[in-house]
Scaffold this motif. Structure first.
Motif, PDB file in Angstrom:
ATOM      1  N   LEU A   1     -12.923 -13.905  -7.531  1.00 51.37           N
ATOM      2  CA  LEU A   1     -13.473 -12.999  -6.518  1.00 51.37           C
ATOM      3  C   LEU A   1     -12.443 -12.692  -5.437  1.00 51.37           C
ATOM      4  CD1 LEU A   1     -17.107 -14.384  -6.237  1.00 51.37           C
ATOM      5  CD2 LEU A   1     -16.379 -12.187  -7.169  1.00 51.37           C
ATOM      6  N   TYR A   2     -11.641 -13.714  -5.076  1.00 51.70           N
ATOM      7  CA  TYR A   2     -10.615 -13.478  -4.053  1.00 51.70           C
ATOM      8  C   TYR A   2      -9.481 -12.601  -4.583  1.00 51.70           C
ATOM      9  CZ  TYR A   2     -12.694 -16.937  -0.986  1.00 51.70           C
ATOM     10  OH  TYR A   2     -13.543 -17.605  -0.171  1.00 51.70           O
ATOM     11  N   ALA A   3      -9.176 -12.760  -5.871  1.00 56.37           N
ATOM     12  CA  ALA A   3      -8.005 -12.054  -6.417  1.00 56.37           C
ATOM     13  C   ALA A   3      -8.323 -10.601  -6.747  1.00 56.37           C
ATOM     14  CB  ALA A   3      -7.511 -12.779  -7.670  1.00 56.37           C
ATOM     15  N   LEU A   4      -9.607 -10.273  -6.822  1.00 59.91           N
ATOM     16  CA  LEU A   4      -9.978  -8.931  -7.285  1.00 59.91           C
ATOM     17  C   LEU A   4      -9.467  -7.815  -6.386  1.00 59.91           C
ATOM     18  CD1 LEU A   4     -13.599  -9.172  -8.691  1.00 59.91           C
ATOM     19  CD2 LEU A   4     -11.528  -8.477  -9.878  1.00 59.91           C
ATOM     20  N   LEU A   5      -9.601  -7.991  -5.078  1.00 62.77           N
ATOM     21  CA  LEU A   5      -9.318  -6.871  -4.172  1.00 62.77           C
ATOM     22  C   LEU A   5      -7.922  -6.274  -4.364  1.00 62.77           C
ATOM     23  CD1 LEU A   5     -10.161  -4.988  -1.840  1.00 62.77           C
ATOM     24  CD2 LEU A   5      -9.150  -6.647  -0.303  1.00 62.77           C
ATOM     25  N   PRO A   6      -6.857  -7.096  -4.252  1.00 60.95           N
ATOM     26  CA  PRO A   6      -5.536  -6.468  -4.384  1.00 60.95           C
ATOM     27  C   PRO A   6      -5.329  -5.816  -5.752  1.00 60.95           C
ATOM     28  CG  PRO A   6      -5.357  -8.871  -4.174  1.00 60.95           C
ATOM     29  CD  PRO A   6      -6.782  -8.521  -3.918  1.00 60.95           C
ATOM     30  N   ILE A   7      -5.923  -6.390  -6.790  1.00 61.04           N
ATOM     31  CA  ILE A   7      -5.702  -5.826  -8.128  1.00 61.04           C
ATOM     32  C   ILE A   7      -6.441  -4.503  -8.279  1.00 61.04           C
ATOM     33  CG2 ILE A   7      -6.082  -6.197 -10.590  1.00 61.04           C
ATOM     34  CD1 ILE A   7      -5.525  -9.155 -10.108  1.00 61.04           C
ATOM     35  N   ILE A   8      -7.709  -4.465  -7.877  1.00 62.94           N
ATOM     36  CA  ILE A   8      -8.456  -3.204  -7.977  1.00 62.94           C
ATOM     37  C   ILE A   8      -7.790  -2.147  -7.106  1.00 62.94           C
ATOM     38  CG2 ILE A   8     -10.663  -2.053  -7.547  1.00 62.94           C
ATOM     39  CD1 ILE A   8     -12.061  -4.668  -7.872  1.00 62.94           C
ATOM     40  N   ARG A   9      -7.462  -2.519  -5.880  1.00 61.07           N
ATOM     41  CA  ARG A   9      -6.938  -1.544  -4.935  1.00 61.07           C
ATOM     42  C   ARG A   9      -5.618  -0.959  -5.433  1.00 61.07           C
ATOM     43  NH1 ARG A   9      -6.254  -4.150   0.528  1.00 61.07           N
ATOM     44  NH2 ARG A   9      -4.584  -5.064  -0.688  1.00 61.07           N
ATOM     45  N   ASN A  10      -4.721  -1.840  -5.917  1.00 57.74           N
ATOM     46  CA  ASN A  10      -3.428  -1.327  -6.365  1.00 57.74           C
ATOM     47  C   ASN A  10      -3.549  -0.504  -7.637  1.00 57.74           C
ATOM     48  OD1 ASN A  10      -2.487  -2.941  -4.233  1.00 57.74           O
ATOM     49  ND2 ASN A  10      -0.533  -3.150  -5.270  1.00 57.74           N
ATOM     50  N   THR A  11      -4.445  -0.891  -8.541  1.00 58.67           N
ATOM     51  CA  THR A  11      -4.631  -0.086  -9.743  1.00 58.67           C
ATOM     52  C   THR A  11      -5.123   1.303  -9.354  1.00 58.67           C
ATOM     53  OG1 THR A  11      -5.239  -2.086 -10.936  1.00 58.67           O
ATOM     54  CG2 THR A  11      -5.770   0.003 -11.984  1.00 58.67           C
ATOM     55  N   PHE A  12      -6.097   1.310  -8.451  1.00 56.14           N
ATOM     56  CA  PHE A  12      -6.681   2.585  -8.010  1.00 56.14           C
ATOM     57  C   PHE A  12      -5.628   3.454  -7.317  1.00 56.14           C
ATOM     58  CE2 PHE A  12      -8.992   4.916  -4.581  1.00 56.14           C
ATOM     59  CZ  PHE A  12      -9.677   5.789  -5.400  1.00 56.14           C
ATOM     60  N   THR A  13      -4.911   2.892  -6.341  1.00 56.80           N
ATOM     61  CA  THR A  13      -3.941   3.721  -5.620  1.00 56.80           C
ATOM     62  C   THR A  13      -2.756   4.065  -6.515  1.00 56.80           C
ATOM     63  OG1 THR A  13      -3.001   1.732  -4.694  1.00 56.80           O
ATOM     64  CG2 THR A  13      -4.475   2.950  -3.278  1.00 56.80           C
ATOM     65  N   GLY A  14      -2.368   3.143  -7.387  1.00 55.93           N
ATOM     66  CA  GLY A  14      -1.239   3.415  -8.285  1.00 55.93           C
ATOM     67  C   GLY A  14      -1.518   4.600  -9.176  1.00 55.93           C
ATOM     68  N   ILE A  15      -2.692   4.586  -9.808  1.00 57.66           N
ATOM     69  CA  ILE A  15      -3.006   5.661 -10.748  1.00 57.66           C
ATOM     70  C   ILE A  15      -3.313   6.959  -9.998  1.00 57.66           C
ATOM     71  CG2 ILE A  15      -4.734   6.413 -12.445  1.00 57.66           C
ATOM     72  CD1 ILE A  15      -4.515   3.710 -13.687  1.00 57.66           C
ATOM     73  N   SER A  16      -3.992   6.848  -8.853  1.00 56.55           N
ATOM     74  CA  SER A  16      -4.253   8.068  -8.075  1.00 56.55           C
ATOM     75  C   SER A  16      -2.945   8.682  -7.584  1.00 56.55           C
ATOM     76  CB  SER A  16      -5.122   7.767  -6.849  1.00 56.55           C
ATOM     77  OG  SER A  16      -6.252   7.048  -7.202  1.00 56.55           O
ATOM     78  N   GLY A  17      -1.915   7.824  -7.426  1.00 56.50           N
ATOM     79  CA  GLY A  17      -0.663   8.313  -6.859  1.00 56.50           C
ATOM     80  C   GLY A  17       0.263   8.976  -7.859  1.00 56.50           C
ATOM     81  N   VAL A  18      -0.118   8.990  -9.151  1.00 59.99           N
ATOM     82  CA  VAL A  18       0.741   9.651 -10.141  1.00 59.99           C
ATOM     83  C   VAL A  18       0.777  11.150  -9.814  1.00 59.99           C
ATOM     84  CG1 VAL A  18       0.924  10.308 -12.576  1.00 59.99           C
ATOM     85  CG2 VAL A  18       0.328   7.964 -11.949  1.00 59.99           C
ATOM     86  N   ASP A  19       1.998  11.723  -9.812  1.00 58.32           N
ATOM     87  CA  ASP A  19       2.188  13.130  -9.464  1.00 58.32           C
ATOM     88  C   ASP A  19       1.269  14.035 -10.295  1.00 58.32           C
ATOM     89  OD1 ASP A  19       3.164  15.731  -9.176  1.00 58.32           O
ATOM     90  OD2 ASP A  19       5.193  14.990  -8.800  1.00 58.32           O
ATOM     91  N   PRO A  20       0.450  14.857  -9.635  1.00 54.70           N
ATOM     92  CA  PRO A  20      -0.476  15.724 -10.376  1.00 54.70           C
ATOM     93  C   PRO A  20       0.254  16.645 -11.358  1.00 54.70           C
ATOM     94  CG  PRO A  20      -0.852  15.905  -8.002  1.00 54.70           C
ATOM     95  CD  PRO A  20       0.318  15.007  -8.180  1.00 54.70           C
TER      96      PRO A  20
END
Lengths: 258, 523
Positions: free
Chosen positions: B99-118
């Motif tokens: 539960l503690y480790a989830l936040l950074p992993i979810i957040r970085n996956t989300f921002t990483g993939i959202s950040g791919v150049d359109p």
């Protein structure tokens, strides 16, 4: 140019309009046919609807009015994946995948189509040769290790990889310096003659349009104001056509004369 | 003994605790990746979900670990007859760490993939990639660096948080830290903290290096897709393997003996364990060091079969009944209540009463001629007092105590019980509430004030056992009867001192004591 039969029509636009969800019209009442083997230039200022027209062909967008037909079938009835693999797509240099080598970038569509590795390799080398990049030197480089002109050649090679009958090009040479642009345009012209593909080419550079066009479609504010051969543009009374024709003769044009 | 000598002398144990620690961190991070990465990807497909999901993960990170453990332990959730949630031990610790480790992993996956150049995404779509192909061949490879940065943060957090897992018998380097705090032993604290810090540093360096490789771009989509799949499979393999080790078969003849998280409890737990093993011939599984009320909760949940409880604690803190001062009355009461409420039996009292000891420094007691708590009451207004969380909150603790003696301290500090001794010795506070059997009382020249108003109820130490266990192993009842009246207050203080003061191993101290009492070996 004589009458063309239906079987020679590669792409048709039938009263096509495209509206954003907020109601703004980017394109309206477009009727246009692109014949097999010709190069149709979509010419116009920024924001005139050129790119929208292009994206309607490979179903990156669906028309909100009328229909677009590719090889006789409305795009909305095509499986978008199958359609896009039959239609090559070249965009400005940014479209290369930065995590893939030149060779891998060129091989993307063949790989999606499930070709054998050996065949992909052979095809990739052939294409790199064709666009003037020595495979031994360039195949394993990454896009960031190439110059702008080299990247654009890779982009063209990538669009040709699976030998699609139609290729769409969206200002492919727009980001290049004038000299490189002129060189690559000349090469592209000879390539175009050899390949005999149907090309739809978007540009705002009237010189480029004259150099490469079979026919030119001039767009303004989402409407087509002129369709004809390059000479028709020079003779037209339309003010937008005049404005572009003037650019062609302007000795102060930043592109200079070749 | 300095840290280096300690680590060298105990290298086998240090190695084992380090492995346990690695296991906790590795498994929980692995599960967090398996949950967090797909979840992060899902959020990029349904961005409306990103606020509630990231909000939840954010909140999880702010919940204190002991509170989270307290919430997880009573849960009883099964999946295909395997308990996946609840109880004490590694299982619950891993759930909390995930539960503690989830936040950074979810957040970085989300921002990483959202950040791919359109534009790159559109190029992929324009070339006829399906959504899946776009994801695995373009979006994941391009955001792998950012995703790994999230894994790196999660791993470093887990290395730190996993030290707290020792509070629920999940092992790891936290054992040394807790033991060190309890025994007031800096070397021991460092023996846990330094390897944990090194582990965090190494994990940070290694993952930082991996992150850099992926950020500068390893060639080849096939390679990237392979890396993703291989690591997923590897994580899955580790999880399957460790589930097997985490959920052993239940056919073996064995009894789980628990203890709370202080020295005396561990000694008493070891006494129960050794006697059960030698006299009843049943293997004892030691689940010591359970923080707070966890020993009781584990007993009720069936995670632990027996431990030693104190009658006054059971009466007031567990049964929430008003304090009583008569020892036999208390015993009678808790025995009948436990039998009815929890199906747990109170066996024979061990013979000593571990009451609260109100302690001051020996020098102060001599200088001010203090004997009783009443004597000290007149100085309270100038004194600072330090009490453990337990003493502050229990009904027979601070509130009633202050009322009974009319005490008002200049300053009141609430801290971990084991730290109060250190604070008293270091003149940070002037009065504390320790345990009457504590070995540290003699070691640090502390003075116990007499409870002249008889405020504190009796805390007779008594083994408590699940009735179910006694039915399954009837011989245990006879064995525990042997322990009745075995240990006096002095003996208990001696035992505590041998462990806390002389740093001897609990196992040896207990073996010697049982030999002396004629309770070792068969017969």
């Amino acid at each position: 140019m004589g009458m063309k039969t239906d079987s020679q029509k590669s792409i048709e636009f039938r009263s096509v309009g495209f509206r954003l969800s907020n109601g703004r019209a980017l394109l309206s009442g477009l009727d246009l046919e692109v014949y097999q083997g010709e190069t149709l230039i979509l010419l116009g200022r920024s924001g005139c609807g050129k790119t929208t027209t292009l994206k309607l062909i490979n179903r990156l967008l669906d028309p909100t009015e009328g229909e677009v037909r590719v090889e006789g079938t409305a795009t909305t009835r095509w499986d978008p994946i199958r359609l896009r693999r039959r239609v090559g797509y070249v965009i400005q240099e940014i479209g290369l995948f930065p995590h893939l080598t030149v060779e891998e970038n060129v091989g993307v569509v063949p790989r999606l189509e499930g070709w054998e590795a050996e065949k992909i390799r052979a095809r990739t080398r052939e294409l790199l040769d064709m666009v003037g990049l020595e495979p031994g030197r360039f195949a394993t480089r990454y896009p960031r290790e190439l110059s702008g002109g080299q990247r654009q050649r890779v982009g063209v090679a990538r669009a040709l990889a699976a030998d699609p009958p139609i290729i769409l090009l969206d200002e492919p040479f727009g980001a290049l310096d004038p000299i490189t642009r002129r060189e690559i345009q000349q090469e592209f012209r000879s390539l175009q003659k050899r390949l005999g593909k149907t090309l739809v080419f978007v540009t705002h550079d009237v010189r480029e349009a004259f150099l490469l066009a079979s026919r030119i479609a001039l767009l303004k504010d989402g409407k087509m104001v002129l369709l004809g051969q390059p000479a028709d543009l020079l003779n037209s009374g339309d003010p937008e056509a005049k404005a572009f024709a003037d650019c062609l003769h302007d000795p102060d044009s930043p592109e200079g004369s070749a | 003994m300095n840290l280096w000598e300690f680590l060298l002398q105990n290298r086998a144990e240090v190695f084992e605790l380090t492995l346990e620690h690695l296991f906790l961190v590795g498994l929980s991070t692995g599960i967090a990746i398996l949950i967090g990465v797909p979840l992060g990807i899902m959020l990029t497909r349904w961005p409306a979900l990103s606020k509630p999901v990231l909000g939840f993960a954010n909140i999880m990170q702010t919940v204190p670990s002991l509170a989270l453990f307290g919430f997880l332990i009573p849960l009883n959730i099964y999946l295909f007859h395997v308990r996946i949630l609840g109880g004490i031990g590694a299982r619950t610790a891993i759930v909390a760490l995930v539960l503690y480790a989830l936040l950074p992993i979810i957040r970085n996956t989300f921002t990483g993939i959202s950040g791919v150049d359109p534009a790159i995404r559109e190029a992929g779509r324009g070339m006829g990639m399906t959504n899946r192909q776009l994801l695995f061949q373009v979006e994941i490879p391009l955001s792998l660096g950012v995703i790994i940065a999230g894994v790196r943060v999660a791993t470093v957090i887990s290395v730190g948080t996993a030290t707290i897992a020792a509070a629920i018998d999940a092992g790891g380097l936290g054992r040394y830290i807790f033991r060190g705090l309890r025994m007031n032993d800096n070397t021991l604290i460092l023996a846990g903290a330094v390897p944990a810090a090194l582990m965090a540093l190494v994990a940070d360096l290694v993952l930082g290096w991996v992150e850099k490789i992926f950020k500068t771009g390893v060639g080849g989509w096939l390679k990237s897709a392979k890396v993703v799949w291989t690591s997923l499979l590897l994580a899955l393999g580790v999880i399957v393997w460790s589930s097997v080790t985490l959920y052993p078969g239940k056919t073996e003849r064995r009894v789980a003996v628990g203890s709370k998280d202080f020295t005396e409890q561990i000694i008493l737990g070891e006494i129960l364990a050794q006697v059960i093993e030698s006299k009843a011939g049943v293997r004892a599984q030691r689940r010591f060091d359970l923080g707070g009320n966890l020993a009781h909760e584990a007993l009720v949940a069936g995670e632990v079969d027996a431990y030693v409880e104190y009658s006054g604690t059971a009466l007031t803190a567990i049964l929430k009944l008003p304090p009583l001062s008569d020892a036999s009355e208390v015993y009678r009461r808790v025995k009948s209540e436990y039998a009815a409420k929890f199906n747990v039996e109170w066996t024979e009292p061990l013979g000593f009463n571990n009451t609260f000891a109100i302690l001051v420094r020996g020098e102060d007691a001599r200088r001010l001629k203090l004997k009783t708590i009443t004597d000290a009451a007149s100085y309270a207004a100038k004194w600072r007092a330090g009490f453990g969380q337990d003493f502050m909150s229990r009904p027979d603790g601070y509130a009633g105590f202050a009322r009974a003696y009319g005490l008002k301290f200049a300053q009141l500090r609430e801290m971990d019980l084991s730290l109060t001794y250190r604070a008293l010795v270091d003149h940070q506070v002037d009065l504390i509430a320790g345990n009457s059997t504590d070995g540290l009382i003699a070691r640090h020249d502390l003075f116990q004030l007499t409870d002249d108003r008889r405020y504190f109820p009796p805390y007779d130490a008594v083994p408590v056992v699940r009735q179910e266990t006694l039915e399954r192993y009837p011989e245990i009842r006879n064995v525990l009867r042997l322990l009745g009246g075995l240990i006096s207050v002095d003996e208990m203080r001696q035992l505590n001192y041998q462990v806390d003061g002389e740093h001897r191993a609990v196992k040896d101290v207990v073996r010697e004591f049982l030999q002396k009492k004629g309770l070792s070996g068969n017969g």
